[in-house]
Design an enzyme around this catalytic site. Structure first.
Site, PDB file in Angstrom:
ATOM      1  CD  GLU A 224      -2.935  -1.247   2.299  1.00 18.35           C
ATOM      2  OE1 GLU A 224      -2.654  -0.653   3.346  1.00 18.35           O
ATOM      3  OE2 GLU A 224      -3.992  -1.873   2.124  1.00 18.35           O
TER       4      GLU A 224
ATOM      5  CG  ASP B 144      -7.602  -5.327   5.118  1.00 17.31           C
ATOM      6  OD1 ASP B 144      -6.964  -5.695   6.112  1.00 17.31           O
ATOM      7  OD2 ASP B 144      -7.749  -4.144   4.813  1.00 17.31           O
TER       8      ASP B 144
ATOM      9  CD  GLU C 291      -9.812  -1.221   8.348  1.00 21.27           C
ATOM     10  OE1 GLU C 291      -8.866  -1.850   8.876  1.00 21.27           O
ATOM     11  OE2 GLU C 291      -9.728  -0.699   7.222  1.00 21.27           O
TER      12      GLU C 291
END
Lengths: 659, 659
Positions: free
Chosen positions: B277, B356, B384
């Site tokens: 990333e 993820d 998240e």
């Protein structure tokens, strides 16, 4: 001239633009005044460069035949904006009753160039169709954590503010004022309509910073306006209410306004976004928007000021599940019943379409519905939804369509409105507008505000001639090739047939078909496996179509009569619905998206071919943006086509690649 | 105790949790050391409150029958972590070869409460299944403009850092260390794996701030680790390269690491997110990730440190049009070929699933594919993608499924891994975790890291008993009712059948079915009017299924054998495909979304009924979050159902309202 080196691009006023004026022997005759000084200074500077001369004389001075140009101003102080242009006996004359007209007359000559000094010309009187031609800056004083220094700005920082303070760059602001005057703009608002804590103080303890800007705009005939928060009596005055009918509130505004005029005697007035997207307003006190606007109008009235009251009022916390609420209806629902209730110095500022500056919208029905209210039509020069100054999208034809639209079948919008207002596309970018070709939008806005009936392509021609003096015909035709059709090209590769809002939420750049589909913002397309579009008919939909006068209500009511380009704005139709064009809706979607990308590819090729006739820095800047435009256009094409292909199951009739 | 008043909630260590220990006459016997001092301090404080007493003596001191508790530590310095628990002749004993084991033994007694002091108990030796039980803080030192102070943090600011500086609040960090020790965590990383400019300096000129944190963690047996940037030799050292095979680079890291150990003798090591990333990594130099990890391992090796090298490497700039690339494959493609090449003190840190931290993913195939590499499995305690601590979502059952999964059909993940790592859910919120019930996730993580085979519901029972001492049975059963099934409830109302990623882009809260569908992130569902899901089979799809050992590859390869809950992760199927459950996919979507919301409604009712048995502030905080959870769950239900209803055209068999 290299824009990056100079800091600011000369745009449509390069030195050569004044070569014809500067080559003459000129007499400026009549009363003086600051704008006459400006005219004198412009002519004198041009003469120094191009060999002419300039003298000043009283009203009675003799205009001997030996003067090539006589600029004649009658009366004193702020006059009106008209001027008369004539030519006889080898002398060109501009006669104006007031100095503002004289300044306009000068820039009229600039546009005509040598043509103004040839042959004979019977007197022609010019006057602006709209008295108010205003540019609104959505500039924040303090950098906003989400919106940055300039809300919806795509050209760097603000010309006026940086990191909480006023910028001390008078040269650049003066150059900017000159550019605005040269295209006819006569008013600016210097801060964002969303007035946050820091910006609220411009009205009171920071009014000196606004006055400093007004000093710079004044010599070019531009009045300065300020966006204020309706809650100012509470935020700044510590009062318990901002109720517009409260005597204390009225008194607070009267006092505050008196102090504003102490600092800025020719202050233009306030711009207010109230009860809109979270901003405070009169609804909190059970008062109408006329109550709110009139309270501020009363404070401004003694000084000749105006309140610009925005009509952008809708429920931005709508439930997407609720199909009975229609954001498009909101401005008409809220404001049409108030027609006749607004004060004479209140101007209702209405976005040109019922939604929010989409690439294609119908004209707002508010504009034809309030004959007893002063209206200003608001356009968006900053390209929030039209490519953010990374895409070439010259908006002249769109604005011209709006201004020529006849809400009652008779009078055009350009004849109904009192003013034309636009959200600025300018920042501290060396080219002012980020994309050098986006300068054409600002210029076109000013010129259409002066003359809403003008042919936009002719206005573009003026911009080209001024910006690229002595351009070879290849450059002129090349610029027309890349600009003339760029709005329709943009429309082709983005949201189809008036449906609007298929953008990424928040920043609004790039495609996201469902980005706003399940949001509280009231911007839906209702695509399902069978069809797409919003039924806004009176018979079966939200009734929005009936907000128009019958002449248009009838047209929009039925898919059979509704113009193709607005079909999905007014109707939910099957994918196989056949348009007036003969194509089905789904095939139209595919075709236009392939066409739009092909048109960008072709425009990029044209631009590439102009490398030898455009200065290198400007050419490179535009070329670089074309790369992004093409990438983005392909992304739009593929996302839109994939979305509708997956949903409809209908293959492209021409078998092209859809992912 | 009111958490808001005290600043920090006692969580699972309220004073009453130590009442049984504190009521005894205790002898601490054997060598001293800082952790023995900690144990002594804990017992002494408990005795002061609950009437017991505590003495210290040498190894040879006589454990007279009059002691109710003998804590016996043998050897000196850092020992291993095991301890033996026994009870005979009315004396409970904890015997540990080292002081870390003694501390674990103490908290073991705390969990048992009075039960530890009753009857007889044959010696039982406890030891952690995984030597490494680590919590990673994604805390930024400087506030990141997008990610804030804590990346993916939902519990206020960082415990360690504020606005660019270290916080000077040792009391709170000590209290935190104590909580971590009590659930078995023995390592923390104190900064975000995305290491920005400011944070890079923690490695060198700001190592003192890390050392200060290490001082606070050390008494509770917790080693401190640091996230570092792979580009440190360039960013900090001014070197022209960060090539891991460059001698200068190796030397730079050796020197830097030596200075780290000067400051922190028991420093745990580095955590590295490389080539991920946008973070720098060895690929820039044509080196492998083993080259990169081993270079850092070599620098750490002389001091007993470890490098945690994250396996989260994939192309985050994928083209959505490209169906041949599959992000799920990436970690295995990159790392499996490197098995056996990593140094002994390098730990490859692998997210538990291939994507993820979605609410449902298969177990990462990397975990079974690298028998000659030390692996740590990474979980995400911070929610998240599982409700961001506004939703109740107790993740124990999910983690337990992961840890019990047998990649080769024989050994469970919990037996294959060297460590369990989690991203922390803690901040400076008075309840530590924002949602008070989210404390259960942190506790459960620590306990499952100690014993991956533990029954998660029993662990939850421990948390309840400790956190709510003397809770009436109604409260215990109420807490189980709202927590036990909360993960499956969350799964029901969000993305169905393992398809994942139907969240709002960026912040990842709330639904957006197409939010990532046309993005570069590699997270697609490929829903069209006929079906949905990603074909990851070997026969017709991306081949991901074949990355598993045959025992699982065969199961996942076919929709007939693939478990329902992972069907859309592995297969693209028609909406009318019939699940093992007997329902069609589309009906499953509708049913589970209605069920999920109903379950939240029921849980909220249970919570409301507990108002009289939970302290008021805690009850109110949870009640307020239930309002948001319910609003959000309904939004999920309606968006997901509308999306698939519009796309599939299939009505709900039960005729419920779909918008």
């Amino acid at each position: 001239m290299d824009a990056q080196d100079a800091g600011t691009d000369p745009a449509w006023l390069p030195p050569a633009a004044l070569s014809a004026v500067g080559a003459r022997r000129t007499l400026i005759r009549g009363a003086g005044g600051p704008l006459v000084d400006t005219v004198y200074g412009e002519v004198a500077e041009a003469c120094a460069r191009f060999g002419g001369s300039v003298e000043r004389g009283g009203r009675g001075a003799d205009a001997a035949a030996s003067y090539g140009l006589v600029l004649d101003v009658g009366g004193a102080g702020w006059g009106d904006e008209s001027f008369t242009h004539a030519r006889a006996n080898a002398t060109t004359t501009i006669t104006a009753p007031g100095e503002r007209g004289l300044l306009h007359g000068l820039f009229h000559l600039v546009r005509l160039g040598e043509g103004a000094f040839q042959g004979e010309r019977a007197p022609e009187t010019h006057r602006p169709a709209l008295p108010l031609r205003m540019l609104d800056h959505w500039d924040n004083v303090a950098v906003h954590p989400v919106m940055g220094q300039v809300e919806r700005g795509y050209a760097g920082g603000s010309l006026f503010w940086a990191d909480g303070r006023a910028r001390e760059e008078p040269q650049r602001i003066r150059a900017y004022a000159r550019l605005l005057a040269a295209c006819g703009i006569n008013a600016v608002a210097v801060n964002n309509v969303n007035v946050h804590e820091v910006e609220a103080h411009l009205l009171t303890d920071r009014i000196g910073e606004v006055a400093a800007l007004a000093e710079l705009f004044r010599p070019y005939g531009i009045r300065t306006h300020l966006s204020v928060t309706f809650a100012a009596p509470m935020v700044l005055g510590g009062m318990p209410t901002a109720d517009p009918l409260d005597a204390g509130v009225k008194g607070w505004w009267a006092d505050a306004t008196a102090r504003v005029y102490d600092a800025i005697p020719d202050f233009g007035g306030y711009v207010v976004k109230a009860d809109s997207e979270g901003q405070p307003g009169p609804f909190a006190y059970g008062r109408s928007h006329a109550d709110g606007a009139n309270m501020l109008a009363a404070a401004l009235e003694p000084y000749g000021g105006t309140v610009h009251w925005r009509a952008f009022v809708y429920d931005h916390r709508q439930d997407w599940r609720d199909r009975t609420t229609d954001r498009a209806r909101a401005a008409h629902d809220h404001f049409a019943p108030l027609d006749g209730e607004f004060a004479a110095n209140a101007v209702l500022q209405v976005k040109h379409g019922p939604m929010d500056f989409q690439v294609r919208e119908p004209v707002s029905p508010v504009i034809g519905a309030m004959p007893r209210t002063r209206l200003a039509v608001e356009l968006q020069v900053t390209q929030e939804y039209t490519g953010q100054q990374r895409h070439v999208c010259w908006l002249g034809p769109m604005w011209s369509e709006v201004l020529r639209f006849r809400p009652d079948g008779e009078t055009a919008v350009g004849g109904l409105a009192d003013g034309l207002v636009a959200v600025s596309n300018v920042g501290d970018d060396p080219y002012w507008t980020g994309h050098p070709l986006a300068q054409a939008n600002l210029y076109t806005f000013g010129r259409l505000a002066w003359d809403p009936g003008a042919d936009p392509r002719a206005v573009l021609g003026e911009w080209i001639a001024l910006t690229f003096p002595d351009a070879p015909e290849r450059l002129v035709s090349g610029l027309h090739a890349v600009l003339d059709g760029s709005w329709r090209t943009y429309e082709k590769y983005t949201a189809p047939l008036g449906v609007g809002f298929m953008v990424q939420p928040g920043h609004h750049y790039g495609p996201s078909v469902d980005g706003y589909e399940y949001s509280p913002w009231g911007t839906y397309h209702f695509a399902d496996r069978d069809g797409v579009g919003v039924d806004r008919s009176a018979a079966t939909g939200t009734g929005y179509a009936a907000q128009y006068a019958k002449v248009w209500a009838d047209v929009y009511e039925s898919p059979r009569t509704c113009p193709d380009e607005l079909l999905l704005f007014f109707h939910h139709v099957p994918y196989e619905h056949v348009l007036h064009s003969g194509r089905t809706v789904i095939q139209h979607v595919y075709d236009t998206h392939f066409e739009g990308v092909a048109e960008v590819e072709a425009a990029r090729e044209v631009w590439t071919s102009l490398a030898d006739v455009v200065d290198a820095a400007r050419h490179a800047r535009v070329a670089e943006r074309y790369e992004e435009q093409l990438r983005s256009a392909r992304e739009w094409r593929d996302q839109i086509n994939s979305y509708f292909s997956r949903k409809s199951g209908v293959p492209d009739a021409r078998g092209r690649r859809i992912y």
